[in-house]
Structure formats: C-alpha cells, structure tokens
Design an enzyme around this catalytic site. Structure first.
Site, PDB file in Angstrom:
ATOM      1  N   ASN A  95      -3.639   2.382   7.183  1.00  0.00           N
ATOM      2  CA  ASN A  95      -2.721   2.910   6.172  1.00  0.00           C
ATOM      3  C   ASN A  95      -3.524   3.234   4.925  1.00  0.00           C
ATOM      4  OD1 ASN A  95      -0.751   3.503   4.308  1.00  0.00           O
ATOM      5  ND2 ASN A  95      -0.162   1.372   3.990  1.00  0.00           N
ATOM      6  N   GLY A 115      -4.944   6.809   2.292  1.00  0.00           N
ATOM      7  CA  GLY A 115      -5.023   8.237   2.020  1.00  0.00           C
ATOM      8  C   GLY A 115      -6.382   8.667   1.506  1.00  0.00           C
ATOM      9  N   TYR A 116      -7.271   7.699   1.227  1.00  0.00           N
ATOM     10  CA  TYR A 116      -8.603   7.993   0.709  1.00  0.00           C
ATOM     11  C   TYR A 116      -9.650   7.433   1.658  1.00  0.00           C
ATOM     12  CZ  TYR A 116      -6.396   9.410  -3.643  1.00  0.00           C
ATOM     13  OH  TYR A 116      -5.627  10.070  -4.574  1.00  0.00           O
ATOM     14  N   SER A 130       0.813  -1.215   0.000  1.00  0.00           N
ATOM     15  CA  SER A 130       0.000   0.000   0.000  1.00  0.00           C
ATOM     16  C   SER A 130       0.849   1.268   0.000  1.00  0.00           C
ATOM     17  CB  SER A 130      -0.943   0.013   1.207  1.00  0.00           C
ATOM     18  OG  SER A 130      -1.891  -1.032   1.119  1.00  0.00           O
ATOM     19  N   HIS A 132      -7.031  -2.413   9.201  1.00  0.00           N
ATOM     20  CA  HIS A 132      -6.361  -3.689   8.926  1.00  0.00           C
ATOM     21  C   HIS A 132      -6.533  -4.674  10.083  1.00  0.00           C
ATOM     22  CE1 HIS A 132      -4.157  -2.624   5.211  1.00  0.00           C
ATOM     23  NE2 HIS A 132      -4.279  -1.400   5.697  1.00  0.00           N
ATOM     24  N   GLN A 142     -12.956   0.193  -0.086  1.00  0.00           N
ATOM     25  CA  GLN A 142     -13.324   1.319  -0.932  1.00  0.00           C
ATOM     26  C   GLN A 142     -13.917   0.839  -2.260  1.00  0.00           C
ATOM     27  OE1 GLN A 142      -9.595   3.385  -1.142  1.00  0.00           O
ATOM     28  NE2 GLN A 142      -9.606   3.929   1.031  1.00  0.00           N
ATOM     29  N   GLY A 188      -3.048   3.749  -3.458  1.00  0.00           N
ATOM     30  CA  GLY A 188      -3.620   4.744  -4.350  1.00  0.00           C
ATOM     31  C   GLY A 188      -5.110   4.979  -4.238  1.00  0.00           C
ATOM     32  N   CYS A 204      -9.425  -2.199   3.541  1.00  0.00           N
ATOM     33  CA  CYS A 204      -8.731  -0.998   3.072  1.00  0.00           C
ATOM     34  C   CYS A 204      -9.145  -0.647   1.632  1.00  0.00           C
ATOM     35  CB  CYS A 204      -7.235  -1.177   3.227  1.00  0.00           C
ATOM     36  SG  CYS A 204      -6.335   0.404   3.240  1.00  0.00           S
ATOM     37  N   GLU A 216      -5.810  -7.698  10.055  1.00  0.00           N
ATOM     38  CA  GLU A 216      -4.662  -8.622  10.075  1.00  0.00           C
ATOM     39  C   GLU A 216      -3.464  -7.976  10.763  1.00  0.00           C
ATOM     40  OE1 GLU A 216      -3.564  -5.999   6.734  1.00  0.00           O
ATOM     41  OE2 GLU A 216      -5.418  -6.778   7.566  1.00  0.00           O
ATOM     42  N   GLY A 229      -4.418  -2.199  -0.771  1.00  0.00           N
ATOM     43  CA  GLY A 229      -3.636  -1.812  -1.937  1.00  0.00           C
ATOM     44  C   GLY A 229      -3.400  -0.318  -1.958  1.00  0.00           C
TER      45      GLY A 229
END
Length: 363
Positions: free
Chosen positions: A289, A291-292, A46, A332, A251, A222, A247, A334, A220
C-alpha cells in the site's frame, strides 16, 4: 436508497448509491486489488484522506468485527465499491459495513463499475475526486476539484501525539509512529519485545534516552519528502542502533542515506504483489500500500544495497545498509490483510538486535 456521485478531476462523473456518512469528501482516488481485508484496509492509517476503490465486486459480506482493526480511529477519506452486502454472514460480525462507515463518518459509494474506474486510474494515473450528493452543482464541484490542494501533513494527522508503552518482555524496541498499523506492534510483542511508541517528530535525543535495543520505522501516508524532521532524526540514529523500516519507514531510511523518491503512476495496493529477494532468488507474495517509491538509480553512491525488487515493474522493494545494522522493505511483512510469506523479517530484525547487543557493552 439515496443517490451519490463521484466526480474526477478529468470531469467524469459516476452515479451510485450512498453508503456511510453523507458528508462531502475530496481526495486522491486509489484502488486496491485485495479480495478480502476491507476492514484492515479502511483502518490502515496509510490511506489517510484517500478515497479507496476496491476491485473485488462484493464487499462487506463478512461484516465488521472487533478484532481486525489496524487503528482505532480510521482516517480513510472515502470508499467506492461495486456492491455492499447489507446482511453479512459471519459469526464474528458485530455490524454491517454501512453501519460502521456511518459510525466512523466515512462517506462511501456503491453501485459503480469499480473495475472500469480502476482501468481509468491505471491509464491516467491516480486522480483526485469528490464524493457529493446528487443535488449539488457539478460545474462548481469541478472548479473546486481542479483547484484542490491536498494537505502535506498527513503523517502529523495520523501519528500519536504522545509517547506510550505497549508492554512486552525482553528487547526494548522504539516504534516510530508515522501511521503505524497495530500489526507491527503485535508482531514485535509476539517475539518478546517491549515496545515504546513515539510520535513521528521525536528527536534522536528522545529515543536515546529510552536506551532501546532497536528502532522500528512504521508505515504511514503520503510523500516521504513531507517528513523532513523524521529524516534528520534517522541520520543521527543510523550506526548506533539496529533499524528496521516498513513502507514509509523504508522510504525515510533511504532518504536519510542519500537516496531519492518519486511518485508512482498509480501505486501498489493489494495483497498479491510478487517481490524477489535479489540475494537468494526467493519470491514472496506480499501485501502493499504505497504511492511513492525509492528511485533505483539514486541508490548508487549511497551506503545502501538493493535487496528486493518488485517482479511486476522492477521497482525498489527493499534495501540494507552496507556497514550498519539497518534494513527496510517497501511492502508489509505484518500483512493485515495479505499473505504472511515475509513475516520472518521480524525474526531477522530481532536476530539483528541480539547480535548487536552481544557486541555492545551493556550500560
């Protein structure tokens, strides 16, 4: 020690000591507040092309070991630390941080005030930056940096190119690899799942051919809007198979159901983010983790219900489908690194699979 510089797109230049690879690198400068777990962070897909600032002041003190990688081929763009330990102390350590960074061709910078840099990012939002040698011309670097256009194919870069099998027993789960951490497959196999890992752009027909019992959507890098093919595939899967997203997978599932996403000012990256389950009132400490985020208002009119919110800023941290066996979380479960408060979500997923199998005639 050779000197190296970091230039930000706002023109600020920080000078420190060079670690790792000596190549130049340009990327989004982000920060992570975790106190431990630098090996897992740097090997998390990520962070593809991002320059990671670690706020904890001493990094590398327990070295690098063979067991804690989240992928074999790290894609982080760079690393910034206050101090790097040259002589780690840990019985598992096989190399120090500088040696490993050189081996993986990851540039790094030490000897700068990472907390000052973090405050700057919090105030202005994530900034693009470049790590470069002290002899380079700063004016030219700044012009190039301000003209920099990041790639939008990060998921393609980190996803597996070919499907492969991670053998287990029992439930067959397709893991869609948008940049999957090893911890996801590890948790599925631990719970008696037979895992097939598929590329990010696999078609729904490819998935149905494997006759799976459930589908796992990985994390993942972006912007989720950069992966429209994954959204189209998910639209065809919803209602046919149990789905669990993490994550980026969260989305993408939300976008497939009609919600929208937007970029956070500086993202959520760390191992101590409190998340509240709005159904039970339970609060978990989580590893994050991203950014969106999924826009909360965009859930209105969709078949998704809000299940989890971030205690700090109220952003969406989890959704569940109102009619079909599908749910997802932004954080997350995990961990790797981080707390394991929410690890039981994998048990919820396997229970969902078992319930669906019991109601569905087996071919």
């Amino acid at each position: 020690m050779r000197k190296r510089k970091l230039m930000l797109e706002n023109g600020i230049v920080l000078t420190g000591e060079a670690l790792g690879s000596l190549r130049q690198t340009t990327g989004e400068v982000v920060f992570n507040t975790s106190m431990t777990g630098y090996q897992e962070i740097l090997s998390d897909p990520s962070y593809c092309d991002q320059i990671v600032t670690l706020t904890y002041p001493l990094i590398g003190n327990y070295g690098i070991n063979r067991d804690d990688f989240e992928t074999l081929n790290p894609s982080a763009g760079g690393l910034i630390v206050k101090e790097s330990a040259a002589h780690p102390s840990n019985f598992r350590s096989a190399a120090n941080l500088d040696e490993w960074l050189k081996e993986k061709d990851i540039p790094a910078l030490a000897g700068v005030d990472t907390r000052m840099l973090t405050r700057m990012i919090r105030e202005h939002g994530t900034l693009y930056g470049r790590l470069f040698g002290e002899q380079e011309e700063e004016k030219e670097i700044l012009e190039e940096l301000r003209a920099f256009q990041p790639t939008r194919n990060k998921v393609k870069k980190v996803s597996t190119q070919h499907a492969y099998h991670a053998p287990g027993t029992g439930r067959r789960v397709v893991l869609m690899d948008y940049g999957a951490k090893h911890g996801i497959a590890r948790n599925l196999i631990k719970r008696g799942c037979d895992v097939f890992v598929l590329p990010y752009n696999s078609l729904a027909e490819d998935i149905f051919k494997l006759n799976p019992d459930g589908v796992m959507l990985s994390n993942g890098p972006g912007d989720p809007e950069d992966v429209p093919e994954a959204v189209e595939t998910l639209k065809k899967l919803i209602g046919h198979l149990p789905i669990f997203g993490i994550c980026l997978g969260h989305q993408l599932l939300s976008l497939a159901c009609g919600a929208s996403s937007s970029k956070l000012k500086f993202g959520h990256r760390g191992a101590n983010h409190p998340v509240k389950d709005v159904r039970s009132g339970r609060v978990d400490m989580t590893s994050q983790n991203h950014g969106y985020t999924i826009d909360r208002d965009s859930l209105m009119g969709t078949d998704l219900q809000l299940t989890h919110v971030n205690v700090n800023d109220g952003t969406v941290e989890g959704v569940a489908h109102n009619h079909y066996p599908a749910f997802s979380v932004q954080y997350h479960p995990e961990a790797s690194p981080g707390p394991e408060d929410s690890n039981d979500l994998f048990d919820e997923f396997t229970a969902m699979i078992d319930k669906h199998r019991a109601k569905t005639p087996q071919v």
